[in-house]
Scaffold this motif. Structure first.
Motif, PDB file in Angstrom:
ATOM      1  N   ILE A  86       0.852  -1.190   0.000  1.00  0.00           N
ATOM      2  CA  ILE A  86       0.000   0.000   0.000  1.00  0.00           C
ATOM      3  C   ILE A  86       0.890   1.243   0.000  1.00  0.00           C
ATOM      4  O   ILE A  86       1.551   1.530   0.989  1.00  0.00           O
ATOM      5  CB  ILE A  86      -0.938   0.021   1.222  1.00  0.00           C
ATOM      6  N   PRO A  87       0.921   1.988  -1.110  1.00  0.00           N
ATOM      7  CA  PRO A  87       1.649   3.261  -1.116  1.00  0.00           C
ATOM      8  C   PRO A  87       0.822   4.324  -0.376  1.00  0.00           C
ATOM      9  O   PRO A  87      -0.408   4.350  -0.500  1.00  0.00           O
ATOM     10  CB  PRO A  87       1.756   3.619  -2.609  1.00  0.00           C
ATOM     11  N   THR A  88       1.489   5.178   0.369  1.00  0.00           N
ATOM     12  CA  THR A  88       0.755   6.211   1.111  1.00  0.00           C
ATOM     13  C   THR A  88       1.406   7.581   0.948  1.00  0.00           C
ATOM     14  O   THR A  88       2.626   7.709   0.879  1.00  0.00           O
ATOM     15  CB  THR A  88       0.685   5.890   2.622  1.00  0.00           C
ATOM     16  N   MET A 116      -2.793  -2.387  -3.562  1.00  0.00           N
ATOM     17  CA  MET A 116      -4.085  -1.906  -3.069  1.00  0.00           C
ATOM     18  C   MET A 116      -3.955  -0.474  -2.571  1.00  0.00           C
ATOM     19  O   MET A 116      -2.903  -0.080  -2.063  1.00  0.00           O
ATOM     20  CB  MET A 116      -4.610  -2.799  -1.936  1.00  0.00           C
ATOM     21  N   ASP A 117      -5.023   0.312  -2.718  1.00  0.00           N
ATOM     22  CA  ASP A 117      -5.036   1.685  -2.216  1.00  0.00           C
ATOM     23  C   ASP A 117      -5.308   1.708  -0.713  1.00  0.00           C
ATOM     24  O   ASP A 117      -5.908   0.782  -0.156  1.00  0.00           O
ATOM     25  CB  ASP A 117      -6.101   2.512  -2.928  1.00  0.00           C
ATOM     26  N   ALA A 118      -4.906   2.809  -0.077  1.00  0.00           N
ATOM     27  CA  ALA A 118      -5.079   2.963   1.373  1.00  0.00           C
ATOM     28  C   ALA A 118      -6.448   3.509   1.756  1.00  0.00           C
ATOM     29  O   ALA A 118      -6.803   3.521   2.934  1.00  0.00           O
ATOM     30  CB  ALA A 118      -4.005   3.901   1.921  1.00  0.00           C
ATOM     31  N   ASP A 119      -7.228   3.980   0.785  1.00  0.00           N
ATOM     32  CA  ASP A 119      -8.383   4.829   1.096  1.00  0.00           C
ATOM     33  C   ASP A 119      -9.731   4.111   1.138  1.00  0.00           C
ATOM     34  O   ASP A 119     -10.780   4.761   1.154  1.00  0.00           O
ATOM     35  CB  ASP A 119      -8.451   5.981   0.087  1.00  0.00           C
ATOM     36  N   PHE A 120      -9.715   2.773   1.123  1.00  0.00           N
ATOM     37  CA  PHE A 120     -10.933   1.951   1.154  1.00  0.00           C
ATOM     38  C   PHE A 120     -11.758   2.040  -0.129  1.00  0.00           C
ATOM     39  O   PHE A 120     -12.888   1.588  -0.164  1.00  0.00           O
ATOM     40  CB  PHE A 120     -11.815   2.278   2.375  1.00  0.00           C
ATOM     41  N   SER A 121     -11.185   2.600  -1.205  1.00  0.00           N
ATOM     42  CA  SER A 121     -11.862   2.480  -2.493  1.00  0.00           C
ATOM     43  C   SER A 121     -11.853   1.019  -2.935  1.00  0.00           C
ATOM     44  O   SER A 121     -12.746   0.579  -3.669  1.00  0.00           O
ATOM     45  CB  SER A 121     -11.189   3.366  -3.543  1.00  0.00           C
ATOM     46  N   HIS A 122     -10.848   0.276  -2.493  1.00  0.00           N
ATOM     47  CA  HIS A 122     -10.823  -1.176  -2.676  1.00  0.00           C
ATOM     48  C   HIS A 122     -11.233  -1.824  -1.360  1.00  0.00           C
ATOM     49  O   HIS A 122     -10.706  -1.481  -0.305  1.00  0.00           O
ATOM     50  CB  HIS A 122      -9.422  -1.657  -3.056  1.00  0.00           C
ATOM     51  N   ASN A 123     -12.168  -2.749  -1.421  1.00  0.00           N
ATOM     52  CA  ASN A 123     -12.625  -3.458  -0.227  1.00  0.00           C
ATOM     53  C   ASN A 123     -11.586  -4.516   0.162  1.00  0.00           C
ATOM     54  O   ASN A 123     -11.339  -5.446  -0.618  1.00  0.00           O
ATOM     55  CB  ASN A 123     -13.976  -4.124  -0.516  1.00  0.00           C
ATOM     56  N   PRO A 124     -10.955  -4.388   1.330  1.00  0.00           N
ATOM     57  CA  PRO A 124      -9.917  -5.364   1.699  1.00  0.00           C
ATOM     58  C   PRO A 124     -10.395  -6.814   1.668  1.00  0.00           C
ATOM     59  O   PRO A 124      -9.598  -7.715   1.406  1.00  0.00           O
ATOM     60  CB  PRO A 124      -9.536  -4.944   3.120  1.00  0.00           C
ATOM     61  N   SER A 125     -11.677  -7.050   1.894  1.00  0.00           N
ATOM     62  CA  SER A 125     -12.191  -8.424   1.858  1.00  0.00           C
ATOM     63  C   SER A 125     -12.002  -9.068   0.486  1.00  0.00           C
ATOM     64  O   SER A 125     -11.913 -10.301   0.371  1.00  0.00           O
ATOM     65  CB  SER A 125     -13.672  -8.441   2.238  1.00  0.00           C
TER      66      SER A 125
END
Length: 244
Positions: free
Chosen positions: A8-10, A92-101
């Motif tokens: 995850i890049p931040t 994966m993005d850090a901002d919850f635009s992608h659902n970690p599940s």
């Protein structure tokens, strides 16, 4: 040895990063996390380092000076992950635009034979929440444009939610990946396919961030638009060995 690492890049993600870390670690698979922080002035890295005491064997951070671009962050993370012998390597993005599940679905696809699994917004209709129509259309037709120019059969060429098998990233000459912004995602998919690897798209629902600030800009889109043509032209003169 756990087999999966999520990169995850931040940059200025203090509103999201702790919640994201805890969510990934709550999943019913032993995912590890590698945060690549580009000198966030808001203290993102300090939050991550504080959580490392709670998750010492699962949470890692690499800090870089200044904003160096999404692509270089992932390349840095890919090399780190290859060195540490993870079998499944995620973006994966850090901002919850992608659902970690959905990490579980992407991993399963690769475990069942795919070399690259893409979390796709467009493989089954348009599955985007909270975006203005102008941005939905721009993103959707960007992928149409990529398919037209390159000939690759990917519905979501700009997707940033991806699982790679390690051998893909070992085969691709990562130092030859040219783009650093939006076009980085396109170039990685195009190069993976040119090497003969099996790529699948897994439908996901993309939800725009509710916390923090988007990093999108017109310059990033411009790089993608002209970069696709340049990438296709350059590929005519390049050999892509088949993946082992």
């Amino acid at each position: 040895m756990p087999d999966s690492i999520v990169i995850i890049p931040t940059y200025n993600e203090k509103e999201n990063i702790e919640r994201m870390i805890r969510k990934v670690f709550s999943l019913p698979h032993d995912f590890h996390l590698l945060i690549i922080d580009d000198g966030s002035p808001d203290g993102t890295a300090a939050i991550v380092k504080g959580l490392q005491t709670e998750f010492p064997e699962r949470l890692f951070i690499e800090e870089r000076q200044g904003k160096q671009g999404l692509g270089t962050a992932y390349i840095h993370g890919f090399k780190w992950s290859i060195q540490h012998k993870y079998d499944f390597i995620f973006e994966m993005d850090a901002d919850f635009s992608h659902n970690p599940s959905d990490l579980l679905k992407l991993r399963q696809a690769c475990a069942e034979g795919a070399d690259m699994a893409i979390g796709s917004r467009y493989v089954k209709g348009v599955n985007v929440v909270n975006w203005p129509m102008s941005r939905v259309l721009m993103s959707y037709y960007a992928s149409v444009y990529v398919r037209f120019v390159t000939g690759i059969d990917v519905h979501d060429a700009t997707a940033g939610f991806v699982c790679y098998k390690r051998r893909v990233l070992e085969t691709i000459r990562l130092d030859k990946i040219k783009f650093v912004g939006y076009a980085f995602q396109i170039e990685m998919k195009y190069t993976t396919i040119k090497h003969g690897f099996k790529v699948v798209e897994i439908p996901i629902i993309f939800t725009d961030r509710t916390e923090g600030t988007s990093k999108m800009s017109t310059g990033i889109f411009r790089e993608a638009f002209f970069g696709v043509i340049q990438m296709k032209f350059n590929s005519i003169f390049r050999k892509y060995p088949e993946g082992e």
